[in-house]
Design an enzyme around this catalytic site. Structure first.
Site, mmCIF file in Angstrom:
data_model
loop_
_atom_site.group_PDB
_atom_site.id
_atom_site.type_symbol
_atom_site.label_atom_id
_atom_site.label_comp_id
_atom_site.label_asym_id
_atom_site.label_seq_id
_atom_site.Cartn_x
_atom_site.Cartn_y
_atom_site.Cartn_z
ATOM 1 N N ARG A 45 31.170 46.221 47.152
ATOM 2 C CA ARG A 45 31.924 46.021 45.923
ATOM 3 C C ARG A 45 33.328 46.555 46.171
ATOM 4 N NH1 ARG A 45 33.407 50.581 46.040
ATOM 5 N NH2 ARG A 45 34.350 50.255 44.008
ATOM 6 N N ALA A 47 37.436 45.088 45.133
ATOM 7 C CA ALA A 47 38.045 43.761 45.309
ATOM 8 C C ALA A 47 38.349 43.393 46.771
ATOM 9 C CB ALA A 47 39.297 43.661 44.437
ATOM 10 N N ARG A 88 31.426 36.928 41.641
ATOM 11 C CA ARG A 88 32.089 37.961 40.829
ATOM 12 C C ARG A 88 33.443 37.392 40.403
ATOM 13 N NH1 ARG A 88 31.760 44.074 42.060
ATOM 14 N NH2 ARG A 88 31.806 44.015 39.784
ATOM 15 N N ASP A 236 41.466 44.897 40.422
ATOM 16 C CA ASP A 236 40.709 43.712 40.849
ATOM 17 C C ASP A 236 41.555 42.460 40.775
ATOM 18 O OD1 ASP A 236 38.607 45.748 39.888
ATOM 19 O OD2 ASP A 236 37.617 44.336 41.237
ATOM 20 N N LYS A 247 38.376 48.344 36.758
ATOM 21 C CA LYS A 247 37.084 48.788 36.217
ATOM 22 C C LYS A 247 37.188 49.201 34.754
ATOM 23 C CE LYS A 247 33.912 48.761 37.791
ATOM 24 N NZ LYS A 247 33.040 47.577 37.529
HETATM 25 O O1 MRU Z 1 32.617 46.701 40.093
HETATM 26 P P1 MRU Z 1 33.356 47.225 41.282
HETATM 27 O O2 MRU Z 1 32.769 48.482 41.836
HETATM 28 O O3 MRU Z 1 33.543 46.157 42.336
HETATM 29 O O4 MRU Z 1 34.794 47.588 40.721
HETATM 30 C C1 MRU Z 1 35.760 48.072 41.618
HETATM 31 C C2 MRU Z 1 37.049 48.437 40.990
HETATM 32 O O5 MRU Z 1 37.244 48.308 39.810
HETATM 33 C C3 MRU Z 1 38.140 48.899 41.910
HETATM 34 O O6 MRU Z 1 38.985 49.787 41.274
HETATM 35 C C4 MRU Z 1 38.961 47.683 42.379
HETATM 36 O O7 MRU Z 1 38.123 46.689 42.884
HETATM 37 C C5 MRU Z 1 39.954 48.047 43.401
HETATM 38 S S1 MRU Z 1 39.229 48.468 44.935
HETATM 39 C C6 MRU Z 1 40.445 48.827 46.020
#
Ligand code: MRU
Length: 355
Positions: A45, A47, A88, A236, A247
């Site tokens: 997980r 981005a 996703r 993301d 998030k």
């Molecule tokens: O649901 P997730 O764990 O994939 O969410 C991740 C996030 O919100 C991160 O902050 C975002 O992807 C940036 S990662 C460098």
């Protein structure tokens, strides 16, 4: 730094982040369906990491395709692209990886199918290597905003695990640490699936950066006491007008920061910036299963049958963002449009800690 994802012997190995920090286990993916399952189930997980996984998954799928010519080969890959894009919807890096691969297939349309198959493996590995370099550059541009004595709030996990390595929000912390700065980090636990508690605190402890874990609803109280001096988060999908999807709970942090006069920084590689969308209102927001809210791990914490909303992401309007730190420099959110154009003088719009 423990690798998030690797391509080895025509297979993809991903660290199963759903089992961290209790177990450190890699899942071996022999086909693209396993990679897509891993993205959906959050084995991988973050981005940038799911963008890399998408490119590797497509490379895996490509090896199994029999097609007489490049056009048919590309057509047979389309359903594979579709299944990754659907897995996703908020993180733009999946679409970004697919677009990059479509571009490669267009550019090399006169190559043989075996040559294209080899190119897709190379491209996936290149995307991984470029991501690590981009993160290091984010770290170099971002470290200037960290001063001795700072207490940095972060939300979710935008660390090494969420990327090819080094992290986005954590990169400035790692560089500041190398520069000998003394600071500490507060990690929001990040309900419902606890990326802050399980991943960020684990990663930062391994990196030797002092970290304190809090429940999400503690951040405001600490800000009021003057115990947080800046916030750095990942994204993301950040769009043209500087609105930032990240998030769920990030928006709350940003509003609290504004109320308390605390700078709020977003670390965003260019692969997470979507120049095709003018405003955050148009970002698709993933909604996930009720079980993530009604349970912690396998333990039920809510009555059976209760109605649940589980938005995985929220959008922070650009007005709450102090700066967006990319591999090209740090910019005011309002200047993002100018980043899209190749003839912009970046020196004229970069911001530095003193400005
Ligand atoms: O649901 P997730 O764990 O994939 O969410 C991740 C996030 O919100 C991160 O902050 C975002 O992807 C940036 S990662 C460098």
């Amino acid at each position: 730094m423990i690798p998030t994802i690797e391509w080895k012997d025509n297979r993809v190995f991903m660290l199963d982040q759903s089992r961290l920090p209790i177990d450190v286990v890699y899942v071996e993916c022999r086909d693209y369906l396993k990679v897509a399952e891993g993205i959906k189930k959050l084995w991988i997980r973050g981005a940038p990491a799911i963008g890399i996984a998408t490119a590797m998954g497509i490379a895996l799928a490509a090896q199994e395709i029999s097609a007489g010519d490049p056009l048919k080969f590309g057509q047979k890959l389309e359903p594979v692209f579709g299944s990754f894009i659907a897995s996703r919807p908020t993180a733009v890096n999946i679409q970004w990886a697919v677009d990059r691969i479509r571009g490669l297939l267009r550019k090399w349309k006169d190559e043989t199918v075996p040559a294209l198959k080899a190119m897709l493996i190379e491209e996936a590995q290149k995307i991984l290597a470029e991501d690590i370099e981009a993160n290091k550059a984010i770290g170099r541009w971002g470290a200037q905003f960290i001063r001795d004595g700072d207490t940095i709030l972060t939300h979710c996990n935008a660390g090494s695990l969420a990327t090819g390595g080094y992290g986005t929000a954590t990169a400035p912390m790692l560089i500041a640490q190398e520069e000998g700065k003394k600071f500490q980090v507060i990690a929001d636990e990040t309900r419902p699936v606890l990326q802050g508690a399980r991943l960020t605190s684990w990663e930062l402890m391994q990196a030797g950066i002092p970290v304190t874990l809090i429940t999400d609803n503690t951040a405001g109280a600490l800000m009021k006491r003057g115990e947080i001096t800046l916030a750095v988060v990942g994204t993301d999908r950040t769009v043209m007008n500087g609105d930032v999807a990240n998030k769920i709970g990030t928006y709350t942090v940003a509003v609290l920061c504004k109320e308390h006069g605390i700078p709020f920084y977003v670390a965003a590689p260019m692969s997470s910036i979507d120049f095709s969308i003018p405003s955050g209102d148009l970002i698709p927001i993933e909604e996930r299963s009720a079980e993530e809210v009604t349970h912690i791990g396998t333990c039920r914490i809510a009555p059976e049958g209760v109605k649940v909303r589980n938005l995985a992401f929220d959008v922070t309007p650009a007005a709450y963002v102090t700066a967006i730190i990319t591999e090209k420099g740090a910019f005011r959110p309002g200047d993002l449009t100018r980043l899209a154009s190749s003839d912009t003088d970046l020196d004229a719009i970069r911001i530095t800690a003193g400005r």
